[in-house]
Design an enzyme around this catalytic site. Structure first.
Site, PDB file in Angstrom:
ATOM      1  N   ARG A 146       4.167  -4.066 -10.826  1.00 22.17           N
ATOM      2  CA  ARG A 146       2.764  -3.915 -10.449  1.00 22.17           C
ATOM      3  C   ARG A 146       1.818  -4.288 -11.590  1.00 22.17           C
ATOM      4  NH1 ARG A 146       2.591  -1.371  -5.443  1.00 22.17           N
ATOM      5  NH2 ARG A 146       0.517  -0.618  -4.923  1.00 22.17           N
ATOM      6  N   ARG A 198      -2.145   6.495   6.277  1.00 23.16           N
ATOM      7  CA  ARG A 198      -1.849   6.902   4.909  1.00 23.16           C
ATOM      8  C   ARG A 198      -3.104   7.477   4.264  1.00 23.16           C
ATOM      9  NH1 ARG A 198       1.383   2.090   1.908  1.00 23.16           N
ATOM     10  NH2 ARG A 198      -0.088   2.682   0.281  1.00 23.16           N
ATOM     11  N   LYS A 204       3.173  -7.008   2.516  1.00 24.90           N
ATOM     12  CA  LYS A 204       4.445  -6.997   1.763  1.00 24.90           C
ATOM     13  C   LYS A 204       5.488  -6.101   2.437  1.00 24.90           C
ATOM     14  CE  LYS A 204       2.681  -5.467  -2.137  1.00 24.90           C
ATOM     15  NZ  LYS A 204       1.276  -5.283  -1.728  1.00 24.90           N
ATOM     16  N   ARG A 262      -8.030   0.766  -4.941  1.00 23.20           N
ATOM     17  CA  ARG A 262      -6.746   0.059  -4.983  1.00 23.20           C
ATOM     18  C   ARG A 262      -6.965  -1.437  -5.160  1.00 23.20           C
ATOM     19  NH1 ARG A 262      -4.325   1.860   0.389  1.00 23.20           N
ATOM     20  NH2 ARG A 262      -2.522   0.604  -0.146  1.00 23.20           N
ATOM     21  N   ARG A 295      -4.518   0.485   9.588  1.00 27.69           N
ATOM     22  CA  ARG A 295      -3.063   0.605   9.490  1.00 27.69           C
ATOM     23  C   ARG A 295      -2.565   1.995   9.861  1.00 27.69           C
ATOM     24  NH1 ARG A 295      -0.147  -1.148   3.949  1.00 27.69           N
ATOM     25  NH2 ARG A 295      -1.219   0.643   3.021  1.00 27.69           N
TER      26      ARG A 295
HETATM   27  P1  AMP Z   1       2.138   0.790  -2.075  1.00 28.79           P
HETATM   28  O1  AMP Z   1       2.861   1.491  -0.983  1.00 28.79           O
HETATM   29  O2  AMP Z   1       2.957  -0.284  -2.720  1.00 28.79           O
HETATM   30  O3  AMP Z   1       0.769   0.312  -1.631  1.00 28.79           O
HETATM   31  O4  AMP Z   1       1.885   1.873  -3.235  1.00 28.79           O
HETATM   32  C1  AMP Z   1       1.126   3.034  -2.993  1.00 28.79           C
HETATM   33  C2  AMP Z   1       0.750   3.666  -4.311  1.00 28.79           C
HETATM   34  O5  AMP Z   1       1.946   4.052  -5.017  1.00 28.79           O
HETATM   35  C3  AMP Z   1      -0.008   2.790  -5.283  1.00 28.79           C
HETATM   36  O6  AMP Z   1      -1.403   2.787  -5.022  1.00 28.79           O
HETATM   37  C4  AMP Z   1       0.333   3.451  -6.619  1.00 28.79           C
HETATM   38  O7  AMP Z   1      -0.389   4.657  -6.787  1.00 28.79           O
HETATM   39  C5  AMP Z   1       1.787   3.825  -6.409  1.00 28.79           C
HETATM   40  N1  AMP Z   1       2.715   2.752  -6.820  1.00 28.79           N
HETATM   41  C6  AMP Z   1       3.571   2.053  -6.009  1.00 28.79           C
HETATM   42  N2  AMP Z   1       4.303   1.190  -6.722  1.00 28.79           N
HETATM   43  C7  AMP Z   1       3.887   1.311  -8.006  1.00 28.79           C
HETATM   44  C8  AMP Z   1       4.260   0.675  -9.220  1.00 28.79           C
HETATM   45  N3  AMP Z   1       5.194  -0.295  -9.269  1.00 28.79           N
HETATM   46  N4  AMP Z   1       3.623   1.067 -10.360  1.00 28.79           N
HETATM   47  C9  AMP Z   1       2.699   2.042 -10.355  1.00 28.79           C
HETATM   48  N5  AMP Z   1       2.297   2.671  -9.244  1.00 28.79           N
HETATM   49  C10 AMP Z   1       2.888   2.330  -8.076  1.00 28.79           C
END
Ligand code: AMP
Length: 210
Positions: free
Chosen positions: A88, A158, A13, A169, A127
Protein backbone atom coordinates in the site's frame (compact mmCIF):
# COMPACT_ATOMS: atom_id res chain seq x y z
CA UNK A 1 0.67 -16.88 -10.86
CA UNK A 2 2.06 -14.08 -8.67
CA UNK A 3 0.16 -10.88 -9.11
CA UNK A 4 -0.34 -7.59 -7.31
CA UNK A 5 -3.51 -5.63 -8.02
CA UNK A 6 -3.12 -1.88 -7.68
CA UNK A 7 -5.82 0.77 -7.83
CA UNK A 8 -7.67 3.32 -5.73
CA UNK A 9 -10.25 2.14 -3.19
CA UNK A 10 -13.33 1.16 -5.19
CA UNK A 11 -11.37 0.42 -8.38
CA UNK A 12 -12.60 -3.16 -8.19
CA UNK A 13 -9.51 -4.93 -6.83
CA UNK A 14 -11.49 -7.15 -4.45
CA UNK A 15 -14.05 -8.20 -7.05
CA UNK A 16 -11.40 -8.91 -9.68
CA UNK A 17 -9.04 -10.68 -7.28
CA UNK A 18 -11.92 -12.94 -6.26
CA UNK A 19 -12.77 -13.83 -9.85
CA UNK A 20 -9.17 -14.49 -10.91
CA UNK A 21 -8.49 -16.45 -7.74
CA UNK A 22 -11.39 -18.83 -8.52
CA UNK A 23 -10.54 -19.13 -12.19
CA UNK A 24 -6.89 -20.03 -11.63
CA UNK A 25 -7.20 -21.57 -8.17
CA UNK A 26 -4.66 -19.16 -6.67
CA UNK A 27 -5.09 -17.65 -3.17
CA UNK A 28 -6.59 -14.17 -2.95
CA UNK A 29 -4.79 -12.25 -0.20
CA UNK A 30 -6.70 -9.16 0.91
CA UNK A 31 -5.03 -7.37 3.79
CA UNK A 32 -8.25 -5.34 4.22
CA UNK A 33 -10.31 -8.56 4.68
CA UNK A 34 -7.71 -9.92 7.13
CA UNK A 35 -7.80 -6.69 9.17
CA UNK A 36 -11.63 -6.53 9.18
CA UNK A 37 -11.73 -10.15 10.38
CA UNK A 38 -9.39 -9.26 13.27
CA UNK A 39 -11.53 -6.24 14.17
CA UNK A 40 -14.78 -8.24 14.02
CA UNK A 41 -13.34 -10.86 16.37
CA UNK A 42 -11.90 -8.21 18.73
CA UNK A 43 -8.48 -9.86 18.69
CA UNK A 44 -5.48 -8.09 20.19
CA UNK A 45 -4.42 -7.01 16.70
CA UNK A 46 -8.00 -6.04 15.81
CA UNK A 47 -8.29 -3.78 18.85
CA UNK A 48 -4.98 -2.09 18.06
CA UNK A 49 -5.76 -1.32 14.43
CA UNK A 50 -9.51 -0.60 14.31
CA UNK A 51 -9.03 3.16 14.66
CA UNK A 52 -6.90 3.28 11.50
CA UNK A 53 -9.25 1.17 9.38
CA UNK A 54 -12.36 3.02 10.53
CA UNK A 55 -10.86 6.43 9.75
CA UNK A 56 -9.35 5.39 6.40
CA UNK A 57 -5.72 5.78 7.53
CA UNK A 58 -3.14 3.14 6.71
CA UNK A 59 -2.46 0.61 9.45
CA UNK A 60 1.20 0.95 10.58
CA UNK A 61 3.56 -1.05 8.37
CA UNK A 62 4.85 -3.33 11.12
CA UNK A 63 1.41 -4.94 11.56
CA UNK A 64 0.99 -5.47 7.84
CA UNK A 65 4.48 -6.89 7.35
CA UNK A 66 3.81 -9.32 10.21
CA UNK A 67 0.61 -10.51 8.48
CA UNK A 68 2.47 -11.12 5.21
CA UNK A 69 5.36 -12.85 6.99
CA UNK A 70 2.84 -15.21 8.63
CA UNK A 71 1.33 -15.98 5.23
CA UNK A 72 4.79 -16.80 3.89
CA UNK A 73 5.86 -18.93 6.85
CA UNK A 74 2.60 -20.91 6.76
CA UNK A 75 3.30 -21.74 3.11
CA UNK A 76 0.15 -20.00 1.86
CA UNK A 77 1.98 -18.08 -0.86
CA UNK A 78 3.94 -21.05 -2.22
CA UNK A 79 1.63 -21.81 -5.13
CA UNK A 80 1.13 -18.21 -6.17
CA UNK A 81 -1.04 -15.33 -4.98
CA UNK A 82 -3.16 -12.40 -5.97
CA UNK A 83 -2.41 -9.48 -3.66
CA UNK A 84 -5.32 -7.10 -3.13
CA UNK A 85 -4.55 -4.03 -1.00
CA UNK A 86 -0.92 -4.92 -0.38
CA UNK A 87 1.57 -3.34 -0.82
CA UNK A 88 0.00 0.00 0.00
CA UNK A 89 3.06 2.28 0.16
CA UNK A 90 6.70 2.31 -0.94
CA UNK A 91 8.02 0.91 2.32
CA UNK A 92 5.73 -2.12 2.09
CA UNK A 93 6.59 -2.59 -1.60
CA UNK A 94 10.33 -2.57 -0.87
CA UNK A 95 9.96 -4.96 2.05
CA UNK A 96 7.78 -7.26 -0.05
CA UNK A 97 10.40 -7.22 -2.78
CA UNK A 98 13.06 -8.25 -0.24
CA UNK A 99 10.85 -11.04 1.11
CA UNK A 100 10.26 -12.40 -2.39
CA UNK A 101 14.01 -12.19 -3.16
CA UNK A 102 14.72 -14.25 -0.05
CA UNK A 103 12.26 -16.86 -1.24
CA UNK A 104 13.82 -16.77 -4.71
CA UNK A 105 10.55 -15.87 -6.40
CA UNK A 106 9.49 -12.99 -8.63
CA UNK A 107 6.26 -11.16 -9.30
CA UNK A 108 4.73 -11.91 -12.70
CA UNK A 109 2.79 -8.70 -13.09
CA UNK A 110 1.37 -5.71 -11.28
CA UNK A 111 -2.03 -4.80 -12.68
CA UNK A 112 -3.17 -1.25 -12.12
CA UNK A 113 -6.95 -0.89 -12.41
CA UNK A 114 -7.56 2.71 -13.44
CA UNK A 115 -10.92 4.38 -12.67
CA UNK A 116 -11.99 8.05 -12.57
CA UNK A 117 -12.50 9.67 -9.16
CA UNK A 118 -16.23 10.33 -9.81
CA UNK A 119 -16.79 6.66 -10.59
CA UNK A 120 -14.87 5.64 -7.46
CA UNK A 121 -16.97 7.85 -5.17
CA UNK A 122 -20.14 6.51 -6.79
CA UNK A 123 -19.04 2.89 -6.42
CA UNK A 124 -17.90 3.19 -2.81
CA UNK A 125 -21.04 5.04 -1.73
CA UNK A 126 -23.23 2.29 -3.22
CA UNK A 127 -21.13 -0.70 -2.24
CA UNK A 128 -22.53 -3.52 -0.10
CA UNK A 129 -20.61 -6.55 1.10
CA UNK A 130 -22.09 -9.94 1.99
CA UNK A 131 -21.39 -10.52 5.69
CA UNK A 132 -21.08 -14.23 5.01
CA UNK A 133 -19.37 -14.98 1.65
CA UNK A 134 -17.82 -11.47 1.22
CA UNK A 135 -19.23 -11.02 -2.31
CA UNK A 136 -19.34 -7.37 -3.33
CA UNK A 137 -22.43 -5.70 -4.84
CA UNK A 138 -23.49 -2.30 -6.04
CA UNK A 139 -26.68 -1.25 -4.27
CA UNK A 140 -27.76 0.92 -7.23
CA UNK A 141 -27.26 -1.64 -9.96
CA UNK A 142 -28.96 -4.36 -8.04
CA UNK A 143 -32.03 -2.33 -7.08
CA UNK A 144 -33.60 -3.48 -3.84
CA UNK A 145 -31.01 -6.11 -3.03
CA UNK A 146 -31.35 -7.09 0.61
CA UNK A 147 -29.78 -10.55 0.81
CA UNK A 148 -26.77 -11.97 -0.97
CA UNK A 149 -28.04 -13.76 -4.13
CA UNK A 150 -25.19 -16.29 -3.80
CA UNK A 151 -25.54 -17.40 -0.18
CA UNK A 152 -28.47 -15.48 1.37
CA UNK A 153 -26.11 -13.64 3.77
CA UNK A 154 -26.87 -10.16 5.05
CA UNK A 155 -25.58 -7.31 2.87
CA UNK A 156 -23.75 -4.62 4.83
CA UNK A 157 -22.23 -1.24 4.08
CA UNK A 158 -18.60 -1.05 5.21
CA UNK A 159 -18.07 1.51 8.00
CA UNK A 160 -15.28 3.11 5.98
CA UNK A 161 -17.59 3.58 2.96
CA UNK A 162 -19.08 6.75 4.53
CA UNK A 163 -18.60 10.03 2.61
CA UNK A 164 -16.06 11.49 5.05
CA UNK A 165 -13.92 8.37 5.29
CA UNK A 166 -14.04 7.84 1.50
CA UNK A 167 -12.54 11.34 1.10
CA UNK A 168 -9.71 10.49 3.48
CA UNK A 169 -9.06 7.11 1.85
CA UNK A 170 -8.73 8.78 -1.54
CA UNK A 171 -6.26 11.32 -0.12
CA UNK A 172 -4.26 8.53 1.50
CA UNK A 173 -4.30 6.65 -1.81
CA UNK A 174 -2.93 9.68 -3.69
CA UNK A 175 -0.16 10.34 -1.15
CA UNK A 176 0.86 6.78 -0.23
CA UNK A 177 -0.25 4.27 -2.83
CA UNK A 178 -0.20 6.04 -6.20
CA UNK A 179 3.65 6.27 -6.14
CA UNK A 180 3.66 2.45 -6.47
CA UNK A 181 2.56 2.88 -10.10
CA UNK A 182 5.96 4.44 -10.94
CA UNK A 183 7.80 2.03 -8.65
CA UNK A 184 6.47 -1.04 -10.46
CA UNK A 185 6.59 0.64 -13.85
CA UNK A 186 10.35 1.22 -13.35
CA UNK A 187 10.70 -2.49 -12.58
CA UNK A 188 8.96 -3.31 -15.87
CA UNK A 189 6.11 -5.09 -14.11
CA UNK A 190 3.22 -2.65 -14.48
CA UNK A 191 0.25 -3.19 -16.78
CA UNK A 192 -2.59 -0.64 -16.86
CA UNK A 193 -6.13 -1.90 -17.26
CA UNK A 194 -9.17 0.29 -17.87
CA UNK A 195 -11.37 -0.19 -14.78
CA UNK A 196 -14.55 1.36 -16.21
CA UNK A 197 -17.63 -0.64 -17.09
CA UNK A 198 -19.02 -3.85 -15.62
CA UNK A 199 -17.06 -6.30 -13.46
CA UNK A 200 -17.22 -8.83 -16.33
CA UNK A 201 -15.77 -6.33 -18.82
CA UNK A 202 -12.90 -5.54 -16.46
CA UNK A 203 -12.21 -9.26 -15.90
CA UNK A 204 -12.01 -9.77 -19.69
CA UNK A 205 -9.43 -6.98 -19.95
CA UNK A 206 -7.39 -8.46 -17.11
CA UNK A 207 -7.48 -11.95 -18.60
CA UNK A 208 -6.14 -10.53 -21.88
CA UNK A 209 -3.02 -9.11 -20.18
CA UNK A 210 -2.31 -12.09 -17.92
P1 AMP B 1 -9.19 -2.27 1.74
O1 AMP B 1 -10.17 -3.34 2.06
O2 AMP B 1 -8.03 -2.77 0.95
O3 AMP B 1 -9.86 -1.05 1.13
O4 AMP B 1 -8.56 -1.78 3.14
C1 AMP B 1 -9.37 -1.22 4.15
C2 AMP B 1 -8.50 -0.53 5.16
O5 AMP B 1 -7.62 -1.50 5.77
C3 AMP B 1 -7.59 0.55 4.64
O6 AMP B 1 -8.25 1.80 4.53
C4 AMP B 1 -6.48 0.56 5.70
O7 AMP B 1 -6.93 1.20 6.88
C5 AMP B 1 -6.35 -0.92 6.01
N1 AMP B 1 -5.36 -1.59 5.14
C6 AMP B 1 -5.61 -2.58 4.23
N2 AMP B 1 -4.47 -2.99 3.65
C7 AMP B 1 -3.48 -2.23 4.17
C8 AMP B 1 -2.08 -2.18 3.97
N3 AMP B 1 -1.45 -2.97 3.08
N4 AMP B 1 -1.37 -1.27 4.70
C9 AMP B 1 -1.96 -0.47 5.61
N5 AMP B 1 -3.28 -0.47 5.84
C10 AMP B 1 -4.04 -1.35 5.15
Amino acid sequence: MRIVLLGAPGAGKGTQANKISHKFNVPHISTGDILRHEIKNSTELGNKISKYVESGELVPDEFIIEIIKNKISSGQLENGFIMDGFPRNLKQAKMFSEMLDELGIELDKVINIAVSEDEIINRLSNRRICSSCKSIYSFNNDGKLEKCPKCGGELLKRKDDSAEVIKNRLEVYEAETRPLIDYYSDKGLLVNVDGSGSAEEITERILKVL
